[in-house]
Write a protein that holds these residues in place. Structure first.
Motif, mmCIF file in Angstrom:
data_model
loop_
_atom_site.group_PDB
_atom_site.id
_atom_site.type_symbol
_atom_site.label_atom_id
_atom_site.label_comp_id
_atom_site.label_asym_id
_atom_site.label_seq_id
_atom_site.Cartn_x
_atom_site.Cartn_y
_atom_site.Cartn_z
ATOM 1 N N LYS A 37 34.177 44.933 37.387
ATOM 2 C CA LYS A 37 33.082 45.157 36.436
ATOM 3 C C LYS A 37 33.225 44.264 35.208
ATOM 4 C CE LYS A 37 32.681 49.010 33.935
ATOM 5 N NZ LYS A 37 32.397 50.436 33.623
ATOM 6 N N TRP A 38 34.433 44.136 34.689
ATOM 7 C CA TRP A 38 34.643 43.236 33.556
ATOM 8 C C TRP A 38 34.181 41.820 33.895
ATOM 9 C CZ3 TRP A 38 35.422 44.007 28.596
ATOM 10 C CH2 TRP A 38 36.082 45.148 28.144
ATOM 11 N N GLY A 39 34.467 41.376 35.127
ATOM 12 C CA GLY A 39 34.041 40.031 35.526
ATOM 13 C C GLY A 39 32.539 39.858 35.453
ATOM 14 N N LEU A 40 31.798 40.874 35.882
ATOM 15 C CA LEU A 40 30.334 40.810 35.809
ATOM 16 C C LEU A 40 29.873 40.772 34.360
ATOM 17 C CD1 LEU A 40 27.515 41.061 37.233
ATOM 18 C CD2 LEU A 40 27.726 43.527 36.845
ATOM 19 N N LEU A 41 30.426 41.654 33.523
ATOM 20 C CA LEU A 41 29.973 41.754 32.141
ATOM 21 C C LEU A 41 30.270 40.493 31.347
ATOM 22 C CD1 LEU A 41 31.127 45.426 31.472
ATOM 23 C CD2 LEU A 41 28.772 44.632 31.820
ATOM 24 N N LEU A 42 31.372 39.834 31.645
ATOM 25 C CA LEU A 42 31.745 38.631 30.902
ATOM 26 C C LEU A 42 30.962 37.400 31.347
ATOM 27 C CD1 LEU A 42 35.634 39.039 30.687
ATOM 28 C CD2 LEU A 42 33.938 39.465 28.892
ATOM 29 N N THR A 43 30.319 37.473 32.519
ATOM 30 C CA THR A 43 29.545 36.320 33.003
ATOM 31 C C THR A 43 28.038 36.544 32.873
ATOM 32 O OG1 THR A 43 29.786 37.190 35.261
ATOM 33 C CG2 THR A 43 31.308 35.461 34.590
#
Length: 289
Positions: A37-43
């Motif tokens: 989820k962090w990966g999605l939010l940061l991109t």
């Protein structure tokens, strides 16, 4: 470290290189690591963080996700507001929130608040406009599932999905929805008479699969989409359902998804969220709406 020193620490834009530091901060506060989820939010959006001056990773972080026209978004969602336990109640959470409010550049903002965070958000001008209940557990078909046609989404479905979502959500979410085929393990649509009547995805989190977004023309269609996604995984499920959808919540609980906790939907700069809540059953994630 004194509060004046903390107040001078810079807030910087996070990148995917900070993914594991964000996950470490989450885990340190008793949250799941949620690296996916962090990966999605940061991109798909932006992350902001405060580095530990002693080199121990991040001591604070939050995310922003924008909605509406790319050149002039109309709404931003704030999520993942975290402060290291050793520095809590020393103003870092407020600093991060004020930075996010300034960086958003939108007339309206939204977030999902826990009881712990809600007082701060109210002091910053946010008001309650709704509530979601998180339900999770192992799905078991203990109650009937309405007969609605669902199938895996294809690339050809994307224009219809985006049209339906813009109508229901009220703003453009193309930058999120076009990431779903890669982000989610399952992405399904519902149809009736050749017309798209709903869609939903199930994506992997640390300990379970999250169902979201969930958009459907009625409760029966939402139930059919959840049942179809449940059939495609052996993992436990989680979804965050708008409490106004009482029928869906009651049905989900008969199917093994127990109520876990509530979060308050809050807005600033607008009386309520845009769109049609009657067809918006669950967000992609409470961190991004």
């Amino acid at each position: 470290m004194s509060t004046p020193q903390l107040s001078l620490l810079p807030i910087r834009r996070l990148t995917r290189r900070d993914l594991y530091a964000c996950a470490d901060l989450s885990e340190s506060r008793g949250w799941a690591r949620e690296e996916h989820k962090w990966g999605l939010l940061l991109t798909a959006g932006a992350g902001y963080g405060i580095d530990d001056p002693e080199g121990e990773g991040l001591i604070g972080a939050c995310t922003l996700t924008w909605f509406g026209p790319g050149e002039k978004p109309e709404l931003a969602a704030i999520g993942m507001v975290l402060v290291a336990e050793r520095h809590e109640r020393r103003g870092l959470g407020r600093r991060l929130m004020e930075h996010a409010l300034a960086a958003a550049g939108t007339p309206a903002l939204t977030l999902h608040a826990t009881p712990l965070g809600r007082p701060l958000y109210e002091r910053l001008g946010f008001t309650a406009t709704g509530e979601v209940e998180t339900v999770k557990g192992r799905y078991r078909e203990a109650a009937p599932v309405p007969e609605r046609a669902t199938r895996p989404a294809t690339a050809e479905d994307l224009p219809a999905i985006l049209r339906l979502d813009a109508e229901v959500f009220g703003l453009d979410r193309t930058h999120l929805l076009t990431r779903l085929p890669a982000f989610a393990d399952q992405f399904r649509v519902a149809e009736s008479g050749g017309r798209l009547t709903g869609f939903a995805a199930a994506w992997p989190n640390t300990h379970h699969d999250v169902i979201g977004p969930l958009v459907a023309e009625d409760t029966a269609t939402a139930q059919a989409l959840i049942a179809a996604l449940a059939a495609g995984t052996a993992r436990e499920l989680r979804t965050d359902i708008d409490v106004r959808h009482e029928e869906l919540l009651d049905w989900a609980k008969t199917q093994g998804l127990a109520g876990a906790f509530h979060q308050t939907v809050m807005v600033c700069g607008a009386p309520q969220l845009p769109g049609d809540w009657r067809r918006r059953f669950a967000p992609l994630t409470v961190a991004a709406a």
